[in-house]
Design a protein around this motif. Structure first.
Motif, PDB file in Angstrom:
ATOM      1  N   TYR A 150       0.827  -1.199   0.000  1.00 35.92           N
ATOM      2  CA  TYR A 150       0.000   0.000   0.000  1.00 35.92           C
ATOM      3  C   TYR A 150       0.868   1.258   0.000  1.00 35.92           C
ATOM      4  O   TYR A 150       0.477   2.304   0.511  1.00 35.92           O
ATOM      5  CB  TYR A 150      -0.901   0.035   1.245  1.00 35.92           C
ATOM      6  CG  TYR A 150      -2.003  -0.988   1.254  1.00 35.92           C
ATOM      7  CD1 TYR A 150      -3.291  -0.665   0.843  1.00 35.92           C
ATOM      8  CD2 TYR A 150      -1.762  -2.284   1.715  1.00 35.92           C
ATOM      9  CE1 TYR A 150      -4.312  -1.601   0.881  1.00 35.92           C
ATOM     10  CE2 TYR A 150      -2.773  -3.228   1.754  1.00 35.92           C
ATOM     11  CZ  TYR A 150      -4.045  -2.880   1.339  1.00 35.92           C
ATOM     12  OH  TYR A 150      -5.056  -3.817   1.372  1.00 35.92           O
ATOM     13  N   ALA A 151       2.043   1.159  -0.585  1.00 38.73           N
ATOM     14  CA  ALA A 151       3.030   2.243  -0.501  1.00 38.73           C
ATOM     15  C   ALA A 151       2.536   3.549  -1.132  1.00 38.73           C
ATOM     16  O   ALA A 151       2.826   4.632  -0.638  1.00 38.73           O
ATOM     17  CB  ALA A 151       4.339   1.807  -1.149  1.00 38.73           C
ATOM     18  N   ASP A 152       1.804   3.456  -2.238  1.00 41.75           N
ATOM     19  CA  ASP A 152       1.317   4.667  -2.908  1.00 41.75           C
ATOM     20  C   ASP A 152       0.038   4.335  -3.656  1.00 41.75           C
ATOM     21  O   ASP A 152      -0.420   3.209  -3.671  1.00 41.75           O
ATOM     22  CB  ASP A 152       2.384   5.235  -3.860  1.00 41.75           C
ATOM     23  CG  ASP A 152       2.896   4.178  -4.836  1.00 41.75           C
ATOM     24  OD1 ASP A 152       2.055   3.566  -5.528  1.00 41.75           O
ATOM     25  OD2 ASP A 152       4.123   3.964  -4.888  1.00 41.75           O
ATOM     26  N   ASP A 153      -0.522   5.337  -4.304  1.00 37.91           N
ATOM     27  CA  ASP A 153      -1.797   5.154  -5.011  1.00 37.91           C
ATOM     28  C   ASP A 153      -1.695   4.177  -6.168  1.00 37.91           C
ATOM     29  O   ASP A 153      -2.702   3.623  -6.620  1.00 37.91           O
ATOM     30  CB  ASP A 153      -2.310   6.506  -5.523  1.00 37.91           C
ATOM     31  CG  ASP A 153      -2.753   7.413  -4.391  1.00 37.91           C
ATOM     32  OD1 ASP A 153      -2.996   6.886  -3.285  1.00 37.91           O
ATOM     33  OD2 ASP A 153      -2.852   8.634  -4.611  1.00 37.91           O
ATOM     34  N   ALA A 154      -0.474   3.959  -6.677  1.00 34.95           N
ATOM     35  CA  ALA A 154      -0.282   3.052  -7.806  1.00 34.95           C
ATOM     36  C   ALA A 154       0.057   1.628  -7.360  1.00 34.95           C
ATOM     37  O   ALA A 154       0.363   0.782  -8.179  1.00 34.95           O
ATOM     38  CB  ALA A 154       0.824   3.576  -8.720  1.00 34.95           C
ATOM     39  N   SER A 155       0.011   1.390  -6.057  1.00 37.33           N
ATOM     40  CA  SER A 155       0.382   0.073  -5.539  1.00 37.33           C
ATOM     41  C   SER A 155      -0.587  -0.998  -6.021  1.00 37.33           C
ATOM     42  O   SER A 155      -1.725  -0.707  -6.417  1.00 37.33           O
ATOM     43  CB  SER A 155       0.405   0.084  -4.009  1.00 37.33           C
ATOM     44  OG  SER A 155      -0.915   0.255  -3.513  1.00 37.33           O
ATOM     45  N   LEU A 156      -0.120  -2.252  -5.961  1.00 40.88           N
ATOM     46  CA  LEU A 156      -0.928  -3.364  -6.444  1.00 40.88           C
ATOM     47  C   LEU A 156      -2.259  -3.457  -5.704  1.00 40.88           C
ATOM     48  O   LEU A 156      -3.318  -3.620  -6.320  1.00 40.88           O
ATOM     49  CB  LEU A 156      -0.150  -4.679  -6.284  1.00 40.88           C
ATOM     50  CG  LEU A 156      -0.914  -5.964  -6.634  1.00 40.88           C
ATOM     51  CD1 LEU A 156      -1.409  -5.926  -8.073  1.00 40.88           C
ATOM     52  CD2 LEU A 156      -0.040  -7.185  -6.402  1.00 40.88           C
ATOM     53  N   ASN A 200      -3.981  -1.185  -4.136  1.00 39.73           N
ATOM     54  CA  ASN A 200      -4.875  -0.083  -4.509  1.00 39.73           C
ATOM     55  C   ASN A 200      -5.477  -0.316  -5.891  1.00 39.73           C
ATOM     56  O   ASN A 200      -6.658  -0.008  -6.121  1.00 39.73           O
ATOM     57  CB  ASN A 200      -4.140   1.251  -4.461  1.00 39.73           C
ATOM     58  CG  ASN A 200      -4.004   1.781  -3.032  1.00 39.73           C
ATOM     59  OD1 ASN A 200      -4.954   1.721  -2.265  1.00 39.73           O
ATOM     60  ND2 ASN A 200      -2.835   2.267  -2.675  1.00 39.73           N
ATOM     61  N   ARG A 201      -4.692  -0.862  -6.812  1.00 42.43           N
ATOM     62  CA  ARG A 201      -5.231  -1.173  -8.142  1.00 42.43           C
ATOM     63  C   ARG A 201      -6.285  -2.268  -8.039  1.00 42.43           C
ATOM     64  O   ARG A 201      -7.315  -2.217  -8.725  1.00 42.43           O
ATOM     65  CB  ARG A 201      -4.100  -1.614  -9.079  1.00 42.43           C
ATOM     66  CG  ARG A 201      -3.133  -0.495  -9.437  1.00 42.43           C
ATOM     67  CD  ARG A 201      -2.417  -0.779 -10.750  1.00 42.43           C
ATOM     68  NE  ARG A 201      -1.838  -2.097 -10.827  1.00 42.43           N
ATOM     69  CZ  ARG A 201      -0.634  -2.423 -10.384  1.00 42.43           C
ATOM     70  NH1 ARG A 201       0.128  -1.496  -9.798  1.00 42.43           N
ATOM     71  NH2 ARG A 201      -0.158  -3.646 -10.517  1.00 42.43           N
ATOM     72  N   LEU A 202      -6.012  -3.278  -7.191  1.00 47.54           N
ATOM     73  CA  LEU A 202      -6.980  -4.367  -7.032  1.00 47.54           C
ATOM     74  C   LEU A 202      -8.282  -3.871  -6.415  1.00 47.54           C
ATOM     75  O   LEU A 202      -9.363  -4.367  -6.745  1.00 47.54           O
ATOM     76  CB  LEU A 202      -6.375  -5.480  -6.171  1.00 47.54           C
ATOM     77  CG  LEU A 202      -5.274  -6.313  -6.818  1.00 47.54           C
ATOM     78  CD1 LEU A 202      -4.628  -7.234  -5.782  1.00 47.54           C
ATOM     79  CD2 LEU A 202      -5.821  -7.128  -7.981  1.00 47.54           C
ATOM     80  N   VAL A 203      -8.177  -2.910  -5.516  1.00 41.15           N
ATOM     81  CA  VAL A 203      -9.377  -2.335  -4.910  1.00 41.15           C
ATOM     82  C   VAL A 203     -10.184  -1.574  -5.966  1.00 41.15           C
ATOM     83  O   VAL A 203     -11.411  -1.699  -6.053  1.00 41.15           O
ATOM     84  CB  VAL A 203      -9.001  -1.394  -3.744  1.00 41.15           C
ATOM     85  CG1 VAL A 203     -10.228  -0.605  -3.289  1.00 41.15           C
ATOM     86  CG2 VAL A 203      -8.440  -2.201  -2.581  1.00 41.15           C
ATOM     87  N   GLU A 204      -9.497  -0.811  -6.782  1.00 41.26           N
ATOM     88  CA  GLU A 204     -10.172   0.022  -7.787  1.00 41.26           C
ATOM     89  C   GLU A 204     -10.687  -0.801  -8.972  1.00 41.26           C
ATOM     90  O   GLU A 204     -11.796  -0.567  -9.466  1.00 41.26           O
ATOM     91  CB  GLU A 204      -9.223   1.116  -8.291  1.00 41.26           C
ATOM     92  CG  GLU A 204      -8.832   2.143  -7.234  1.00 41.26           C
ATOM     93  CD  GLU A 204     -10.028   2.883  -6.686  1.00 41.26           C
ATOM     94  OE1 GLU A 204     -10.960   3.191  -7.458  1.00 41.26           O
ATOM     95  OE2 GLU A 204     -10.045   3.156  -5.465  1.00 41.26           O
ATOM     96  N   GLU A 205      -9.891  -1.760  -9.429  1.00 36.67           N
ATOM     97  CA  GLU A 205     -10.215  -2.490 -10.657  1.00 36.67           C
ATOM     98  C   GLU A 205     -10.855  -3.847 -10.397  1.00 36.67           C
ATOM     99  O   GLU A 205     -11.405  -4.464 -11.309  1.00 36.67           O
ATOM    100  CB  GLU A 205      -8.945  -2.676 -11.487  1.00 36.67           C
ATOM    101  CG  GLU A 205      -8.275  -1.361 -11.870  1.00 36.67           C
ATOM    102  CD  GLU A 205      -6.897  -1.573 -12.474  1.00 36.67           C
ATOM    103  OE1 GLU A 205      -6.545  -2.742 -12.764  1.00 36.67           O
ATOM    104  OE2 GLU A 205      -6.177  -0.570 -12.644  1.00 36.67           O
ATOM    105  N   GLY A 206     -10.768  -4.338  -9.165  1.00 34.46           N
ATOM    106  CA  GLY A 206     -11.299  -5.660  -8.862  1.00 34.46           C
ATOM    107  C   GLY A 206     -10.259  -6.743  -9.102  1.00 34.46           C
ATOM    108  O   GLY A 206      -9.180  -6.501  -9.645  1.00 34.46           O
ATOM    109  N   GLN A 207     -10.599  -7.950  -8.699  1.00 35.88           N
ATOM    110  CA  GLN A 207      -9.660  -9.066  -8.820  1.00 35.88           C
ATOM    111  C   GLN A 207      -9.919  -9.877 -10.088  1.00 35.88           C
ATOM    112  O   GLN A 207     -11.035  -9.887 -10.612  1.00 35.88           O
ATOM    113  CB  GLN A 207      -9.792  -9.983  -7.600  1.00 35.88           C
ATOM    114  CG  GLN A 207     -11.172 -10.627  -7.454  1.00 35.88           C
ATOM    115  CD  GLN A 207     -11.240 -11.614  -6.316  1.00 35.88           C
ATOM    116  OE1 GLN A 207     -10.238 -12.156  -5.876  1.00 35.88           O
ATOM    117  NE2 GLN A 207     -12.448 -11.862  -5.823  1.00 35.88           N
TER     118      GLN A 207
END
Length: 204
Positions: free
Chosen positions: A17-23, A25-32
């Motif tokens: 969760y280091a930054d907004d581009a972290s894995l 955060n992407r999984l939260v936004e885009e789904g699994q």
């Protein structure tokens, strides 16, 4: 003792969760969109997340003693999870991951006097009896039973409606794997030679 879990969680949060581009955060936004559904044993030494060092979002996980897949019954945790993974998440590979030195198989061989445990692992008695017919030493019997259980679990999986439909439509493959906890080898069953063969990748 709990401190090691809290520390591990802090490290995970730091790296994932280091930054907004972290894995994460992407999984939260885009789904699994996992590719794999791994059925493994509850044994703490054979945890797929540890063995494969997988990134978050890589696979769905289901754990059961001995990685045993019981015959299909509607409404079970496994049936629901498979339905979700195959019909709504397009998982294309199911892995049944057994392992050596399995306590569940030892309990089965020892005819454990615990109704809660024996009622679950009893479905694997056929695998044990088959091993007794072809093996001599107790060590060989246990090792063969561990492998037989993986293969029988694969056959049981094929009778789950979601799996049967996916197989008929060519959307999924099932891989029978074993993890050797003594030396770390990963093995896959080969239909051609009827053996579990080492499939380790070589890291230079």
């Amino acid at each position: 003792m709990i401190d090691e879990l809290v520390k591990g969680s802090a490290e995970f949060r730091h790296y994932q969760y280091a930054d907004d581009a972290s894995l994460m955060n992407r999984l939260v936004e885009e789904g699994q969109s996992p590719k794999y559904f791994i059925i493994s044993c509850i044994d703490s030494r054979a945890n797929p997340g540890t063995i494969f060092r997988a990134k978050p979002g890589t696979f769905f996980a289901h754990k059961a003693m001995g990685a045993i897949v019981r015959p299909y019954k509607a409404g079970t945790a496994l049936a629901a999870a498979l339905q979700f993974a195959l019909n709504y998440n397009q998982v294309d590979t199911i892995i049944v991951l057994g392992h050596t030195g399995c306590g569940a198989i030892q309990a089965l061989a020892n005819d454990i006097d615990d109704p809660e445990i024996s009622s679950f692992i009893s479905v694997a008695k056929h695998a044990l009896e088959a091993a007794k017919c072809s093996c001599n030493s107790q060590e060989e019997i246990l090792s063969t039973t561990e492998k037989n259980v993986v293969l029988e679990s694969v056959e049981n999986l094929k009778l789950y409606p979601s799996v049967a439909n996916a197989l008929n439509e060519g959307r999924v493959v099932i891989r029978p794997w074993m993890f050797d906890i003594r030396n770390g080898d990963l093995l896959e069953y080969s239909e051609s030679n009827k053996e579990f063969n080492v499939i380790n990748d070589t890291i230079n």
